[in-house]
Motif scaffolding. Structure first.
Motif, PDB file in Angstrom:
ATOM      1  N   VAL A  71      46.409  52.449  52.726  1.00 38.51           N
ATOM      2  CA  VAL A  71      45.647  52.104  50.851  1.00 38.51           C
ATOM      3  C   VAL A  71      44.277  51.363  51.720  1.00 38.51           C
ATOM      4  O   VAL A  71      43.572  50.725  50.715  1.00 38.51           O
ATOM      5  CB  VAL A  71      46.415  50.297  50.925  1.00 38.51           C
ATOM      6  CG1 VAL A  71      47.776  50.665  50.065  1.00 38.51           C
ATOM      7  CG2 VAL A  71      46.900  49.330  51.969  1.00 38.51           C
ATOM      8  N   ASP A 395      48.956  52.628  37.430  1.00 37.73           N
ATOM      9  CA  ASP A 395      48.973  51.729  38.239  1.00 37.73           C
ATOM     10  C   ASP A 395      49.538  50.377  37.815  1.00 37.73           C
ATOM     11  O   ASP A 395      50.267  49.728  37.926  1.00 37.73           O
ATOM     12  CB  ASP A 395      47.492  51.573  38.756  1.00 37.73           C
ATOM     13  CG  ASP A 395      47.254  52.321  40.273  1.00 37.73           C
ATOM     14  OD1 ASP A 395      48.308  53.346  40.993  1.00 37.73           O
ATOM     15  OD2 ASP A 395      46.574  52.210  41.004  1.00 37.73           O
ATOM     16  N   PHE A 399      52.825  48.518  38.072  1.00 33.05           N
ATOM     17  CA  PHE A 399      52.715  47.072  39.081  1.00 33.05           C
ATOM     18  C   PHE A 399      52.757  46.356  37.591  1.00 33.05           C
ATOM     19  O   PHE A 399      52.985  45.295  38.125  1.00 33.05           O
ATOM     20  CB  PHE A 399      51.665  46.508  39.101  1.00 33.05           C
ATOM     21  CG  PHE A 399      51.117  47.898  40.596  1.00 33.05           C
ATOM     22  CD1 PHE A 399      52.208  47.793  41.424  1.00 33.05           C
ATOM     23  CD2 PHE A 399      49.843  48.587  40.896  1.00 33.05           C
ATOM     24  CE1 PHE A 399      52.171  48.875  42.584  1.00 33.05           C
ATOM     25  CE2 PHE A 399      49.611  48.921  41.649  1.00 33.05           C
ATOM     26  CZ  PHE A 399      50.322  49.386  43.038  1.00 33.05           C
ATOM     27  N   VAL A 409      53.662  44.033  44.975  1.00 34.87           N
ATOM     28  CA  VAL A 409      53.025  45.084  44.282  1.00 34.87           C
ATOM     29  C   VAL A 409      52.453  45.795  45.851  1.00 34.87           C
ATOM     30  O   VAL A 409      52.094  47.428  46.054  1.00 34.87           O
ATOM     31  CB  VAL A 409      51.277  44.959  44.377  1.00 34.87           C
ATOM     32  CG1 VAL A 409      51.728  44.623  42.836  1.00 34.87           C
ATOM     33  CG2 VAL A 409      50.511  43.835  44.787  1.00 34.87           C
ATOM     34  N   SER A 410      53.282  45.328  46.929  1.00 32.00           N
ATOM     35  CA  SER A 410      53.277  46.367  48.774  1.00 32.00           C
ATOM     36  C   SER A 410      54.122  45.494  49.502  1.00 32.00           C
ATOM     37  O   SER A 410      53.724  44.544  50.282  1.00 32.00           O
ATOM     38  CB  SER A 410      52.158  45.455  49.039  1.00 32.00           C
ATOM     39  OG  SER A 410      51.523  46.724  50.352  1.00 32.00           O
ATOM     40  N   LYS A 419      44.908  48.210  46.490  1.00 30.91           N
ATOM     41  CA  LYS A 419      45.522  47.530  45.672  1.00 30.91           C
ATOM     42  C   LYS A 419      45.242  45.899  45.623  1.00 30.91           C
ATOM     43  O   LYS A 419      45.921  45.442  44.729  1.00 30.91           O
ATOM     44  CB  LYS A 419      47.618  47.196  46.362  1.00 30.91           C
ATOM     45  CG  LYS A 419      48.002  48.361  46.678  1.00 30.91           C
ATOM     46  CD  LYS A 419      49.389  48.308  46.972  1.00 30.91           C
ATOM     47  CE  LYS A 419      49.856  49.290  46.840  1.00 30.91           C
ATOM     48  NZ  LYS A 419      51.377  48.835  47.070  1.00 30.91           N
ATOM     49  N   TYR A 422      45.594  44.012  42.137  1.00 36.47           N
ATOM     50  CA  TYR A 422      46.236  43.782  41.672  1.00 36.47           C
ATOM     51  C   TYR A 422      46.862  43.408  42.526  1.00 36.47           C
ATOM     52  O   TYR A 422      48.462  42.467  42.146  1.00 36.47           O
ATOM     53  CB  TYR A 422      47.710  44.825  41.445  1.00 36.47           C
ATOM     54  CG  TYR A 422      47.376  46.526  40.323  1.00 36.47           C
ATOM     55  CD1 TYR A 422      47.223  46.391  39.260  1.00 36.47           C
ATOM     56  CD2 TYR A 422      46.522  47.239  41.289  1.00 36.47           C
ATOM     57  CE1 TYR A 422      46.240  47.294  39.074  1.00 36.47           C
ATOM     58  CE2 TYR A 422      45.404  48.512  40.435  1.00 36.47           C
ATOM     59  CZ  TYR A 422      45.950  48.384  39.677  1.00 36.47           C
ATOM     60  OH  TYR A 422      45.494  49.498  38.976  1.00 36.47           O
TER      61      TYR A 422
END
Ligand SMILES: Cc1cc2nc3c(=O)[nH]c(=O)nc-3n(C[C@H](O)[C@H](O)[C@H](O)COP(=O)(O)OP(=O)(O)OC[C@H]3O[C@@H](n4cnc5c(N)ncnc54)[C@H](O)[C@@H]3O)c2cc1C
Length: 457
Positions: A71, A395, A399, A409-410, A419, A422
Protein backbone atom coordinates in the motif's frame (compact mmCIF):
# COMPACT_ATOMS: atom_id res chain seq x y z
CA UNK A 1 21.57 20.67 4.75
CA UNK A 2 21.27 17.12 3.46
CA UNK A 3 25.02 16.98 2.64
CA UNK A 4 25.83 17.79 6.27
CA UNK A 5 23.30 15.21 7.41
CA UNK A 6 24.69 12.54 5.09
CA UNK A 7 28.25 13.23 6.21
CA UNK A 8 27.16 12.96 9.84
CA UNK A 9 25.26 9.72 9.23
CA UNK A 10 28.17 8.21 7.27
CA UNK A 11 30.56 8.99 10.07
CA UNK A 12 28.22 7.62 12.78
CA UNK A 13 27.21 4.44 10.91
CA UNK A 14 30.56 3.49 9.39
CA UNK A 15 31.41 2.21 5.90
CA UNK A 16 28.59 -0.38 5.61
CA UNK A 17 26.05 1.79 7.35
CA UNK A 18 24.94 4.28 4.69
CA UNK A 19 24.07 3.94 1.01
CA UNK A 20 23.80 7.04 -1.14
CA UNK A 21 23.50 7.96 -4.82
CA UNK A 22 22.95 5.03 -7.17
CA UNK A 23 23.62 2.61 -4.26
CA UNK A 24 20.41 3.91 -2.68
CA UNK A 25 18.31 2.90 -5.68
CA UNK A 26 16.47 -0.16 -4.45
CA UNK A 27 13.84 -2.55 -5.69
CA UNK A 28 10.88 -4.02 -3.87
CA UNK A 29 7.27 -4.98 -4.29
CA UNK A 30 5.95 -1.66 -3.14
CA UNK A 31 6.62 1.72 -4.62
CA UNK A 32 9.65 2.89 -2.66
CA UNK A 33 10.17 6.37 -4.09
CA UNK A 34 13.65 7.93 -4.17
CA UNK A 35 15.21 8.09 -0.72
CA UNK A 36 18.06 10.56 -0.28
CA UNK A 37 19.98 7.77 1.43
CA UNK A 38 19.50 4.33 2.98
CA UNK A 39 20.69 4.07 6.58
CA UNK A 40 21.64 0.54 7.66
CA UNK A 41 22.04 0.69 11.45
CA UNK A 42 23.33 -2.40 13.22
CA UNK A 43 22.16 -1.62 16.77
CA UNK A 44 19.39 0.20 18.60
CA UNK A 45 21.91 2.92 19.52
CA UNK A 46 22.53 3.52 15.82
CA UNK A 47 18.77 3.65 15.15
CA UNK A 48 18.51 6.32 17.85
CA UNK A 49 21.38 8.27 16.25
CA UNK A 50 19.78 8.14 12.77
CA UNK A 51 16.43 9.37 14.09
CA UNK A 52 17.98 12.16 16.18
CA UNK A 53 20.21 13.40 13.37
CA UNK A 54 17.39 13.32 10.80
CA UNK A 55 14.98 15.06 13.20
CA UNK A 56 17.52 17.80 13.77
CA UNK A 57 17.99 18.26 10.03
CA UNK A 58 14.20 18.21 9.42
CA UNK A 59 14.47 15.13 7.19
CA UNK A 60 11.86 12.36 7.55
CA UNK A 61 12.78 8.75 8.33
CA UNK A 62 10.95 5.85 6.69
CA UNK A 63 11.48 2.40 8.23
CA UNK A 64 12.07 -0.44 5.79
CA UNK A 65 11.61 -4.13 6.45
CA UNK A 66 11.37 -6.63 3.59
CA UNK A 67 9.62 -4.04 1.36
CA UNK A 68 6.80 -6.46 0.57
CA UNK A 69 4.06 -4.07 1.72
CA UNK A 70 1.40 -3.43 -0.90
CA UNK A 71 0.00 0.00 0.00
CA UNK A 72 2.99 2.33 -0.47
CA UNK A 73 3.75 2.50 3.28
CA UNK A 74 7.51 2.24 2.71
CA UNK A 75 7.64 5.01 0.10
CA UNK A 76 10.71 7.04 1.06
CA UNK A 77 10.64 9.85 -1.48
CA UNK A 78 12.87 12.66 -0.17
CA UNK A 79 13.43 10.83 3.14
CA UNK A 80 16.15 8.72 4.72
CA UNK A 81 15.09 5.08 4.47
CA UNK A 82 16.07 3.21 7.63
CA UNK A 83 16.44 -0.46 6.83
CA UNK A 84 16.55 -3.02 9.64
CA UNK A 85 18.32 -5.56 7.40
CA UNK A 86 21.48 -5.68 9.56
CA UNK A 87 19.46 -6.10 12.76
CA UNK A 88 18.27 -9.60 11.97
CA UNK A 89 19.46 -11.83 14.80
CA UNK A 90 17.48 -14.43 16.71
CA UNK A 91 18.43 -13.46 20.25
CA UNK A 92 16.73 -16.26 22.16
CA UNK A 93 14.33 -19.17 21.77
CA UNK A 94 12.97 -20.24 25.15
CA UNK A 95 10.70 -23.32 24.79
CA UNK A 96 9.88 -23.47 28.53
CA UNK A 97 8.61 -19.90 28.48
CA UNK A 98 7.03 -20.39 25.05
CA UNK A 99 8.70 -17.30 23.59
CA UNK A 100 11.40 -16.14 21.23
CA UNK A 101 13.20 -12.79 21.13
CA UNK A 102 14.24 -11.52 17.72
CA UNK A 103 15.58 -8.38 16.13
CA UNK A 104 13.13 -6.60 13.85
CA UNK A 105 15.03 -7.22 10.62
CA UNK A 106 14.79 -11.01 10.98
CA UNK A 107 12.93 -12.55 8.03
CA UNK A 108 9.66 -14.30 9.03
CA UNK A 109 10.68 -17.66 7.57
CA UNK A 110 14.01 -17.57 9.43
CA UNK A 111 12.17 -16.92 12.71
CA UNK A 112 9.74 -19.79 11.99
CA UNK A 113 12.62 -22.17 11.26
CA UNK A 114 14.49 -21.13 14.42
CA UNK A 115 11.37 -21.86 16.51
CA UNK A 116 10.89 -25.22 14.81
CA UNK A 117 14.51 -26.20 15.48
CA UNK A 118 13.69 -25.95 19.20
CA UNK A 119 10.46 -27.99 18.89
CA UNK A 120 8.28 -24.87 18.87
CA UNK A 121 5.96 -23.22 16.36
CA UNK A 122 5.58 -19.58 15.30
CA UNK A 123 2.19 -19.80 13.58
CA UNK A 124 2.54 -16.83 11.22
CA UNK A 125 2.23 -17.96 7.60
CA UNK A 126 1.92 -15.59 4.65
CA UNK A 127 2.89 -15.61 0.98
CA UNK A 128 5.74 -13.13 1.56
CA UNK A 129 7.29 -15.24 4.36
CA UNK A 130 10.67 -15.44 2.58
CA UNK A 131 11.17 -11.64 2.50
CA UNK A 132 8.86 -9.94 5.01
CA UNK A 133 10.51 -9.14 8.34
CA UNK A 134 9.33 -9.39 11.93
CA UNK A 135 9.40 -5.57 12.21
CA UNK A 136 7.35 -5.27 9.03
CA UNK A 137 4.71 -7.83 10.03
CA UNK A 138 4.39 -6.17 13.44
CA UNK A 139 4.12 -2.69 11.94
CA UNK A 140 1.38 -3.82 9.57
CA UNK A 141 -0.28 -6.22 12.04
CA UNK A 142 0.01 -8.90 9.34
CA UNK A 143 -2.35 -11.83 9.23
CA UNK A 144 -2.04 -14.60 6.69
CA UNK A 145 -3.36 -18.12 6.43
CA UNK A 146 -3.77 -19.15 10.09
CA UNK A 147 -5.47 -16.14 11.66
CA UNK A 148 -8.58 -18.25 12.12
CA UNK A 149 -6.82 -20.24 14.84
CA UNK A 150 -3.84 -18.22 16.04
CA UNK A 151 -4.84 -14.60 15.39
CA UNK A 152 -2.93 -11.74 13.76
CA UNK A 153 0.41 -10.28 14.87
CA UNK A 154 -1.35 -8.48 17.71
CA UNK A 155 -1.97 -11.92 19.21
CA UNK A 156 1.61 -13.11 18.78
CA UNK A 157 3.59 -10.17 20.17
CA UNK A 158 4.11 -10.22 23.94
CA UNK A 159 6.59 -7.37 24.12
CA UNK A 160 8.71 -5.14 21.95
CA UNK A 161 11.36 -2.47 21.82
CA UNK A 162 10.77 0.65 19.73
CA UNK A 163 12.55 3.93 19.12
CA UNK A 164 10.37 7.04 19.22
CA UNK A 165 10.64 10.16 17.09
CA UNK A 166 12.55 11.98 19.86
CA UNK A 167 15.11 9.17 20.04
CA UNK A 168 13.89 7.65 23.30
CA UNK A 169 13.82 3.86 23.46
CA UNK A 170 10.66 2.18 24.78
CA UNK A 171 11.83 -1.18 26.00
CA UNK A 172 8.82 -3.36 26.79
CA UNK A 173 10.46 -6.71 26.18
CA UNK A 174 8.25 -8.67 28.54
CA UNK A 175 7.62 -12.38 27.96
CA UNK A 176 4.48 -12.31 30.14
CA UNK A 177 1.16 -13.40 28.66
CA UNK A 178 -0.77 -11.70 31.43
CA UNK A 179 0.41 -8.20 32.17
CA UNK A 180 -2.34 -5.77 33.07
CA UNK A 181 -0.13 -2.95 34.26
CA UNK A 182 -1.72 0.08 32.67
CA UNK A 183 -1.82 0.96 29.00
CA UNK A 184 -0.68 -1.81 26.65
CA UNK A 185 1.99 0.32 24.98
CA UNK A 186 3.17 -2.30 22.49
CA UNK A 187 -0.19 -2.02 20.73
CA UNK A 188 0.70 1.55 19.73
CA UNK A 189 3.40 0.18 17.45
CA UNK A 190 1.55 -2.87 16.13
CA UNK A 191 -0.26 -1.92 12.94
CA UNK A 192 0.82 1.74 12.98
CA UNK A 193 3.05 1.28 9.91
CA UNK A 194 6.15 2.98 11.28
CA UNK A 195 4.38 6.27 12.03
CA UNK A 196 4.76 6.14 15.83
CA UNK A 197 8.07 4.35 16.34
CA UNK A 198 10.69 2.12 14.76
CA UNK A 199 10.36 -1.42 16.08
CA UNK A 200 13.80 -2.84 16.83
CA UNK A 201 13.14 -6.06 18.81
CA UNK A 202 10.17 -8.25 19.69
CA UNK A 203 9.20 -11.01 22.08
CA UNK A 204 6.97 -13.43 20.17
CA UNK A 205 4.64 -16.00 21.66
CA UNK A 206 5.33 -19.56 20.47
CA UNK A 207 3.15 -22.66 20.45
CA UNK A 208 4.31 -26.26 20.68
CA UNK A 209 5.34 -27.83 17.37
CA UNK A 210 2.32 -29.50 15.75
CA UNK A 211 3.58 -32.57 13.85
CA UNK A 212 0.37 -33.58 12.11
CA UNK A 213 -0.50 -31.59 8.96
CA UNK A 214 -3.78 -32.52 7.31
CA UNK A 215 -4.84 -30.76 4.13
CA UNK A 216 -7.87 -31.16 1.87
CA UNK A 217 -9.42 -29.41 -1.10
CA UNK A 218 -13.21 -29.47 -1.30
CA UNK A 219 -15.75 -28.19 -3.82
CA UNK A 220 -19.01 -26.53 -2.82
CA UNK A 221 -21.86 -25.09 -4.88
CA UNK A 222 -23.54 -22.65 -2.46
CA UNK A 223 -21.84 -19.95 -0.38
CA UNK A 224 -24.17 -20.60 2.55
CA UNK A 225 -22.69 -24.10 2.67
CA UNK A 226 -19.15 -22.66 2.75
CA UNK A 227 -20.01 -20.93 6.02
CA UNK A 228 -21.86 -23.95 7.38
CA UNK A 229 -18.88 -26.17 6.56
CA UNK A 230 -16.49 -23.86 8.40
CA UNK A 231 -18.63 -23.78 11.53
CA UNK A 232 -19.03 -27.58 11.39
CA UNK A 233 -15.27 -28.11 11.09
CA UNK A 234 -14.51 -25.66 13.90
CA UNK A 235 -16.73 -27.69 16.15
CA UNK A 236 -15.98 -31.24 14.96
CA UNK A 237 -12.19 -30.76 14.79
CA UNK A 238 -12.09 -29.53 18.36
CA UNK A 239 -10.31 -26.23 17.69
CA UNK A 240 -7.70 -27.73 15.34
CA UNK A 241 -9.01 -26.11 12.16
CA UNK A 242 -6.04 -23.90 11.20
CA UNK A 243 -6.85 -22.56 7.74
CA UNK A 244 -9.98 -22.22 5.64
CA UNK A 245 -9.16 -20.54 2.35
CA UNK A 246 -11.80 -20.02 -0.32
CA UNK A 247 -11.19 -19.71 -4.06
CA UNK A 248 -14.15 -18.59 -6.16
CA UNK A 249 -14.46 -20.58 -9.43
CA UNK A 250 -12.77 -17.94 -11.65
CA UNK A 251 -9.68 -17.96 -9.44
CA UNK A 252 -9.62 -21.77 -9.34
CA UNK A 253 -9.84 -21.94 -13.13
CA UNK A 254 -6.88 -19.55 -13.49
CA UNK A 255 -4.58 -21.46 -11.13
CA UNK A 256 -5.42 -24.88 -12.60
CA UNK A 257 -5.09 -24.17 -16.32
CA UNK A 258 -2.00 -23.44 -18.48
CA UNK A 259 0.19 -21.45 -18.32
CA UNK A 260 -0.28 -22.02 -14.54
CA UNK A 261 1.64 -25.08 -13.33
CA UNK A 262 -1.26 -26.37 -11.24
CA UNK A 263 -3.98 -28.75 -12.46
CA UNK A 264 -7.52 -29.26 -11.12
CA UNK A 265 -7.02 -31.55 -8.13
CA UNK A 266 -10.81 -31.47 -7.69
CA UNK A 267 -12.60 -31.14 -11.07
CA UNK A 268 -13.69 -27.76 -12.39
CA UNK A 269 -17.40 -26.98 -12.58
CA UNK A 270 -18.22 -25.98 -9.00
CA UNK A 271 -18.77 -22.50 -7.57
CA UNK A 272 -16.29 -22.52 -4.64
CA UNK A 273 -13.13 -24.43 -3.75
CA UNK A 274 -11.90 -24.49 -0.18
CA UNK A 275 -8.41 -25.36 1.11
CA UNK A 276 -8.81 -26.82 4.58
CA UNK A 277 -5.91 -27.35 6.96
CA UNK A 278 -5.99 -29.06 10.34
CA UNK A 279 -2.82 -28.99 12.45
CA UNK A 280 -2.65 -31.41 15.35
CA UNK A 281 -0.43 -33.27 17.73
CA UNK A 282 -1.38 -36.87 16.92
CA UNK A 283 0.04 -38.03 13.56
CA UNK A 284 -1.43 -41.51 14.08
CA UNK A 285 -4.99 -40.46 14.95
CA UNK A 286 -5.52 -37.04 13.37
CA UNK A 287 -5.66 -38.06 9.67
CA UNK A 288 -8.41 -40.62 10.34
CA UNK A 289 -10.47 -38.09 12.29
CA UNK A 290 -9.95 -35.44 9.59
CA UNK A 291 -11.08 -37.81 6.83
CA UNK A 292 -14.05 -39.06 8.85
CA UNK A 293 -15.35 -35.53 9.43
CA UNK A 294 -14.97 -34.66 5.73
CA UNK A 295 -16.67 -37.94 4.69
CA UNK A 296 -19.56 -37.03 6.98
CA UNK A 297 -19.98 -33.64 5.29
CA UNK A 298 -19.78 -35.23 1.83
CA UNK A 299 -22.45 -37.80 2.69
CA UNK A 300 -24.62 -35.10 4.24
CA UNK A 301 -24.44 -33.09 0.97
CA UNK A 302 -22.68 -30.08 2.50
CA UNK A 303 -19.77 -30.49 0.08
CA UNK A 304 -19.92 -31.82 -3.46
CA UNK A 305 -16.41 -33.23 -3.88
CA UNK A 306 -13.19 -33.55 -1.88
CA UNK A 307 -9.58 -34.67 -2.16
CA UNK A 308 -7.65 -35.30 1.05
CA UNK A 309 -3.85 -35.03 0.71
CA UNK A 310 -2.16 -38.34 1.48
CA UNK A 311 1.33 -36.88 1.91
CA UNK A 312 3.13 -33.59 2.65
CA UNK A 313 3.80 -33.28 -1.12
CA UNK A 314 0.10 -33.59 -1.96
CA UNK A 315 -0.74 -31.06 0.74
CA UNK A 316 1.85 -28.69 -0.71
CA UNK A 317 0.32 -29.12 -4.19
CA UNK A 318 -3.08 -28.04 -2.82
CA UNK A 319 -1.54 -25.03 -1.08
CA UNK A 320 0.38 -24.15 -4.26
CA UNK A 321 -2.95 -23.54 -6.03
CA UNK A 322 -4.06 -21.10 -3.35
CA UNK A 323 -0.66 -19.39 -3.33
CA UNK A 324 -0.38 -18.97 -7.12
CA UNK A 325 -1.87 -15.48 -6.94
CA UNK A 326 0.36 -14.26 -9.76
CA UNK A 327 -2.00 -15.90 -12.27
CA UNK A 328 -4.51 -13.12 -11.73
CA UNK A 329 -2.22 -10.84 -13.73
CA UNK A 330 -1.77 -13.07 -16.74
CA UNK A 331 -4.60 -11.60 -18.81
CA UNK A 332 -3.57 -7.97 -18.39
CA UNK A 333 -3.30 -5.20 -15.82
CA UNK A 334 -5.28 -5.52 -12.61
CA UNK A 335 -6.36 -3.58 -9.56
CA UNK A 336 -6.23 -5.57 -6.30
CA UNK A 337 -8.19 -4.96 -3.09
CA UNK A 338 -7.81 -6.52 0.35
CA UNK A 339 -11.00 -5.97 2.34
CA UNK A 340 -13.02 -7.59 5.10
CA UNK A 341 -16.67 -8.03 5.97
CA UNK A 342 -18.64 -9.98 8.49
CA UNK A 343 -19.25 -13.42 7.04
CA UNK A 344 -22.96 -13.02 6.46
CA UNK A 345 -22.23 -10.02 4.21
CA UNK A 346 -19.54 -11.61 2.04
CA UNK A 347 -21.80 -13.15 -0.58
CA UNK A 348 -24.33 -10.27 -0.84
CA UNK A 349 -21.36 -7.90 -1.18
CA UNK A 350 -19.60 -9.92 -3.84
CA UNK A 351 -22.78 -10.35 -5.91
CA UNK A 352 -23.57 -6.63 -5.70
CA UNK A 353 -19.96 -5.84 -6.59
CA UNK A 354 -20.06 -7.94 -9.77
CA UNK A 355 -23.36 -6.33 -10.78
CA UNK A 356 -22.11 -2.82 -10.12
CA UNK A 357 -18.82 -3.31 -11.96
CA UNK A 358 -20.38 -5.12 -14.92
CA UNK A 359 -23.01 -2.40 -15.28
CA UNK A 360 -20.25 0.20 -15.50
CA UNK A 361 -17.54 -1.79 -17.30
CA UNK A 362 -19.31 -4.67 -19.11
CA UNK A 363 -16.01 -6.38 -20.03
CA UNK A 364 -14.53 -6.25 -16.53
CA UNK A 365 -13.13 -9.43 -15.00
CA UNK A 366 -13.75 -9.84 -11.26
CA UNK A 367 -11.81 -12.56 -9.42
CA UNK A 368 -12.24 -13.36 -5.74
CA UNK A 369 -10.35 -15.45 -3.21
CA UNK A 370 -9.37 -15.06 0.40
CA UNK A 371 -8.95 -15.97 4.04
CA UNK A 372 -12.67 -16.45 4.40
CA UNK A 373 -12.45 -17.71 7.95
CA UNK A 374 -11.61 -14.11 8.87
CA UNK A 375 -14.09 -12.51 6.46
CA UNK A 376 -11.07 -11.32 4.45
CA UNK A 377 -11.45 -11.34 0.68
CA UNK A 378 -9.01 -10.35 -2.01
CA UNK A 379 -10.75 -8.76 -4.97
CA UNK A 380 -8.95 -8.55 -8.30
CA UNK A 381 -10.41 -6.54 -11.15
CA UNK A 382 -8.97 -6.39 -14.67
CA UNK A 383 -8.40 -2.77 -15.67
CA UNK A 384 -8.32 -1.15 -19.07
CA UNK A 385 -4.75 0.19 -19.55
CA UNK A 386 -6.13 2.83 -21.93
CA UNK A 387 -8.24 4.38 -19.18
CA UNK A 388 -6.03 6.11 -16.63
CA UNK A 389 -9.05 7.27 -14.61
CA UNK A 390 -10.42 3.74 -14.19
CA UNK A 391 -8.35 2.91 -11.07
CA UNK A 392 -9.74 5.84 -9.09
CA UNK A 393 -13.29 5.12 -10.23
CA UNK A 394 -12.83 1.47 -9.30
CA UNK A 395 -11.55 2.41 -5.84
CA UNK A 396 -14.60 4.57 -5.30
CA UNK A 397 -16.98 1.85 -6.56
CA UNK A 398 -15.42 -0.94 -4.45
CA UNK A 399 -14.88 1.04 -1.25
CA UNK A 400 -18.25 2.81 -1.55
CA UNK A 401 -20.07 -0.53 -1.75
CA UNK A 402 -17.94 -1.87 1.06
CA UNK A 403 -18.98 1.01 3.31
CA UNK A 404 -22.64 0.22 2.54
CA UNK A 405 -21.93 -3.32 3.79
CA UNK A 406 -20.06 -2.04 6.88
CA UNK A 407 -16.79 -3.63 5.86
CA UNK A 408 -13.17 -2.54 6.32
CA UNK A 409 -11.17 -0.98 3.45
CA UNK A 410 -8.08 -2.82 4.65
CA UNK A 411 -8.15 -6.31 6.12
CA UNK A 412 -4.41 -6.93 6.23
CA UNK A 413 -2.21 -4.73 4.10
CA UNK A 414 -2.71 -1.53 6.08
CA UNK A 415 -3.37 1.99 4.85
CA UNK A 416 0.02 3.34 3.73
CA UNK A 417 -0.67 6.09 1.22
CA UNK A 418 -2.78 4.18 -1.26
CA UNK A 419 -5.75 3.68 1.05
CA UNK A 420 -5.49 6.92 2.98
CA UNK A 421 -8.28 8.66 1.00
CA UNK A 422 -10.67 5.88 2.02
CA UNK A 423 -9.78 5.48 5.70
CA UNK A 424 -12.77 7.60 6.69
CA UNK A 425 -15.09 4.99 5.17
CA UNK A 426 -14.05 2.55 7.89
CA UNK A 427 -13.28 4.92 10.80
CA UNK A 428 -15.41 7.60 12.47
CA UNK A 429 -14.35 11.27 12.70
CA UNK A 430 -13.67 10.81 16.43
CA UNK A 431 -11.43 7.81 15.76
CA UNK A 432 -9.54 9.72 13.06
CA UNK A 433 -9.11 12.67 15.38
CA UNK A 434 -7.72 10.41 18.11
CA UNK A 435 -5.26 8.90 15.62
CA UNK A 436 -4.08 12.40 14.66
CA UNK A 437 -3.70 13.40 18.31
CA UNK A 438 -1.64 10.30 19.03
CA UNK A 439 0.64 11.01 16.09
CA UNK A 440 0.94 14.67 17.08
CA UNK A 441 1.80 13.85 20.67
CA UNK A 442 4.42 11.18 19.84
CA UNK A 443 5.87 12.79 16.74
CA UNK A 444 5.10 16.52 16.69
CA UNK A 445 7.81 17.22 14.12
CA UNK A 446 6.48 14.61 11.68
CA UNK A 447 9.79 12.72 11.54
CA UNK A 448 8.55 9.12 11.33
CA UNK A 449 6.98 8.02 8.07
CA UNK A 450 5.01 11.24 7.64
CA UNK A 451 1.92 11.22 5.45
CA UNK A 452 1.31 7.51 5.90
CA UNK A 453 -1.95 6.17 7.42
CA UNK A 454 -3.38 9.63 8.21
CA UNK A 455 -2.88 12.95 6.48
CA UNK A 456 -0.80 15.51 8.38
CA UNK A 457 -2.98 17.85 10.44
C1 LIG B 1 3.26 -12.29 -2.24
C2 LIG B 1 2.76 -11.48 -1.05
C3 LIG B 1 1.87 -12.08 -0.16
C4 LIG B 1 1.41 -11.35 0.94
N1 LIG B 1 0.53 -11.97 1.79
C5 LIG B 1 0.11 -11.29 2.88
C6 LIG B 1 -0.79 -11.92 3.82
O1 LIG B 1 -1.24 -13.05 3.62
N2 LIG B 1 -1.15 -11.22 4.91
C7 LIG B 1 -0.67 -9.95 5.15
O2 LIG B 1 -1.02 -9.38 6.19
N3 LIG B 1 0.15 -9.33 4.28
C8 LIG B 1 0.55 -9.97 3.16
N4 LIG B 1 1.38 -9.35 2.28
C9 LIG B 1 1.82 -7.95 2.52
C10 LIG B 1 3.16 -7.79 3.24
O3 LIG B 1 3.96 -8.93 3.09
C11 LIG B 1 2.94 -7.48 4.71
O4 LIG B 1 2.33 -6.22 4.85
C12 LIG B 1 4.22 -7.53 5.56
O5 LIG B 1 3.84 -7.41 6.90
C13 LIG B 1 5.22 -6.42 5.24
O6 LIG B 1 6.45 -6.73 5.90
P1 LIG B 1 7.82 -6.12 5.37
O7 LIG B 1 8.91 -6.53 6.28
O8 LIG B 1 8.02 -6.42 3.94
O9 LIG B 1 7.54 -4.55 5.58
P2 LIG B 1 7.75 -3.34 4.56
O10 LIG B 1 6.99 -3.57 3.30
O11 LIG B 1 9.19 -3.03 4.43
O12 LIG B 1 7.03 -2.17 5.38
C14 LIG B 1 5.65 -2.17 5.59
C15 LIG B 1 5.30 -1.00 6.52
O13 LIG B 1 5.85 -1.23 7.82
C16 LIG B 1 6.81 -0.20 8.16
N5 LIG B 1 7.93 -0.89 8.82
C17 LIG B 1 8.69 -1.90 8.33
N6 LIG B 1 9.57 -2.31 9.27
C18 LIG B 1 9.36 -1.53 10.37
C19 LIG B 1 9.94 -1.46 11.67
N7 LIG B 1 10.93 -2.27 12.04
N8 LIG B 1 9.45 -0.54 12.54
C20 LIG B 1 8.45 0.31 12.20
N9 LIG B 1 7.87 0.28 10.97
C21 LIG B 1 8.31 -0.63 10.08
C22 LIG B 1 7.18 0.46 6.85
O14 LIG B 1 7.57 1.80 7.02
C23 LIG B 1 5.87 0.33 6.06
O15 LIG B 1 4.98 1.35 6.45
C24 LIG B 1 1.85 -10.02 1.15
C25 LIG B 1 2.75 -9.43 0.25
C26 LIG B 1 3.20 -10.15 -0.83
C27 LIG B 1 4.18 -9.48 -1.75
Amino acid sequence: MSDTLLAGLASRLGPRGLLTGSDAASAGWSSLGRPIAIARPSSVEEVVAVIRMCAEAGVPVVPWGGKTGLVGGANADGAVALTLERMNRILQVAPDDGVMIVEAGCVVQTACEAAEAQGMFLPLDLGSRGSATIGGVISTNAGGNRVLRFGMMRDMVLGLEAVLADGSVVSSLTPLIKNNTGYDLKQLFIGSEGTLGVVTKAVLRLRPHLPSHNVALVAIDAFADVIRLMRRLESRLGGQLSAFEVMWKDYYRLVTTAPARGRPIVPLGHEYYVVIEMLGGDPAGDPGRFQAVLAETLEGGLIQDAVVAQSRAEGAAIWALRDDGEQVQRDGPIAAFDVSLRLSRVEPFSQALRERLHARWPQSRVILFGHIGDGNIHIVVGVDPERADMRRQLDEAVFGLLAEHEGSVSAEHGIGVDKRPYLALSRSPVELDLMRRLKQSLDPGGVLNPGKVIAEA
